[in-house]
Scaffold this active site. Structure first.
Site, PDB file in Angstrom:
ATOM      1  CE  LYS A   1      -3.785  -2.189   2.228  1.00 19.74           C
ATOM      2  NZ  LYS A   1      -4.523  -2.693   3.412  1.00 19.74           N
TER       3      LYS A   1
ATOM      4  CD  GLN B   1      -3.645  -4.493   6.368  1.00 14.41           C
ATOM      5  OE1 GLN B   1      -3.663  -3.326   5.977  1.00 14.41           O
ATOM      6  NE2 GLN B   1      -3.845  -5.672   5.905  1.00 14.41           N
TER       7      GLN B   1
ATOM      8  CG  ASP C   1      -9.408  -0.352   5.047  1.00 13.87           C
ATOM      9  OD1 ASP C   1      -8.863  -0.535   3.642  1.00 13.87           O
ATOM     10  OD2 ASP C   1      -8.965  -0.372   5.937  1.00 13.87           O
TER      11      ASP C   1
HETATM   12  N1  GUN Z   1      -6.871  -7.134   6.124  1.00 12.65           N
HETATM   13  C1  GUN Z   1      -7.210  -7.675   4.899  1.00 12.65           C
HETATM   14  N2  GUN Z   1      -7.573  -6.923   4.146  1.00 12.65           N
HETATM   15  C2  GUN Z   1      -7.643  -5.547   4.516  1.00 12.65           C
HETATM   16  C3  GUN Z   1      -8.193  -4.449   3.962  1.00 12.65           C
HETATM   17  O1  GUN Z   1      -8.472  -4.207   2.719  1.00 12.65           O
HETATM   18  N3  GUN Z   1      -7.747  -3.309   5.018  1.00 12.65           N
HETATM   19  C4  GUN Z   1      -7.605  -3.334   6.086  1.00 12.65           C
HETATM   20  N4  GUN Z   1      -7.300  -2.264   6.986  1.00 12.65           N
HETATM   21  N5  GUN Z   1      -7.046  -4.645   6.673  1.00 12.65           N
HETATM   22  C5  GUN Z   1      -7.228  -5.586   6.073  1.00 12.65           C
END
Ligand code: GUN
Length: 293
Positions: free
Chosen positions: A52, A96, A119
């Site tokens: 990311k 996350q 998100d």
């Molecule tokens: N864990 C797995 N996929 C995601 C996501 O798209 N965002 C976040 N914050 N955590 C995750």
């Protein structure tokens, strides 16, 4: 059988976003800024967050990574969320998941200002999506519908079977596929661990979206001839063939299933790259205050 190339589409969308960021900067406007909060040292989460941050650089965003050890308290994490909520330079941020067991994820998610929730996990954004109102769409479901759109795959009147009922993929993608208009207008069936006779239901699917997190769950004899198969699984299984010692494995037994499909996403290189691109798009929208002012 034709391959849905998520990697290529994601690269195309990244170029589109990068172009827009160049224009934003040239006009003297603020560079979009994403912050990511990472707790602990889970291998998968480390990789996802690193990707990311790298994607932010590629499209020209600012990014900030905030790390905490596994033993961070819920209170400390809530204080961090509050700081990011109030920081005018941060347009959007993510925490996350998964978080350590002693932290209630829903407490953290609900504490995030929904206007910075890139998100799309906050109840306000989930609720707005359910009502078909503008909001931040969660990244994986948004990536899936974007792939269907870019490949001009028909969804109207189709039977879409979703395997998995998670809050971040199964439930929202089911909601998007049943939404009025294109890409939507599907009749949707959601299957999960308690569903009886999953194979019979899968065989009725025109579009099958597998998001269970069970490697190679979908076998060749579970898929109808001509079906569209979207594989959301990304389980890291040990491998002695890769440098990292892991390989990403989908929920679909690709070699058996692919010959029967009209379209199929590979793993890796299918849905995965689209997820990050959706996050970049949400961050751009947050920076431009296009959804919430
Ligand atoms: N864990 C797995 N996929 C995601 C996501 O798209 N965002 C976040 N914050 N955590 C995750």
């Amino acid at each position: 059988m034709r391959l849905i190339d998520g990697k290529a589409i994601a690269a195309e969308i990244k170029r589109e976003i990068a172009e827009e960021v160049t224009q934003i900067k040239a006009a003297g406007n603020k560079t979009p800024h994403l912050a990511a909060v990472l707790v602990g040292h889970d291998g998968g989460s480390e990789t996802y967050v690193a990707n990311k941050v790298r994607s932010c650089e590629e499209v020209g965003f600012h990014s900030t990574l905030i790390r905490y050890e596994e033993d961070v308290t819920e209170q400390e994490l809530l204080a961090c969320v509050e700081r990011l909520n109030n920081d005018p330079d941060i347009d959007g941020f993510i925490v996350q998941l998964p978080l350590p067991k002693h932290i209630r994820e829903e407490r953290i998610t609900e504490a995030i200002d929904y206007r910075k929730d890139v998100d799309g996990f906050h109840p306000i954004n989930v609720g707005r999506m359910s009502l078909g109102l503008p909001g931040f769409l969660s990244a994986t479901p948004a990536g899936i519908v974007e792939l269907l759109k870019r490949y001009d795959i028909e969804t109207r009147g189709k039977h879409c079977v979703v395997l998995g009922r998670s809050n971040i993929v199964g439930k929202p993608v089911a909601m998007l596929m049943m939404q009025k208009g294109y890409p939507g207008d599907c009749t949707v069936t959601v299957c999960h661990s308690r569903t009886k006779d999953i194979k019979k239901i899968c065989l009725q699917a025109d579009i099958l979206i597998a998001a269970l997190g069970v490697p190679h769950f979908v076998k060749g004899d579970m898929v109808k001839e001509g079906a569209v198969v979207i594989d959301v699984g990304t389980t890291r299984v040990p491998s002695d063939k890769t440098k990292s010692g892991f390989k990403l494995t989908g929920d679909v037994a690709f070699d058996e299933v692919a010959p029967k499909c009209s379209w199929i996403t590979p793993v890796p290189g299918g849905v995965g790259p689209m997820t990050i691109v959706s996050l970049m798009r949400n961050t751009l929208l947050a920076g431009k205050k296009e959804i919430y002012s």
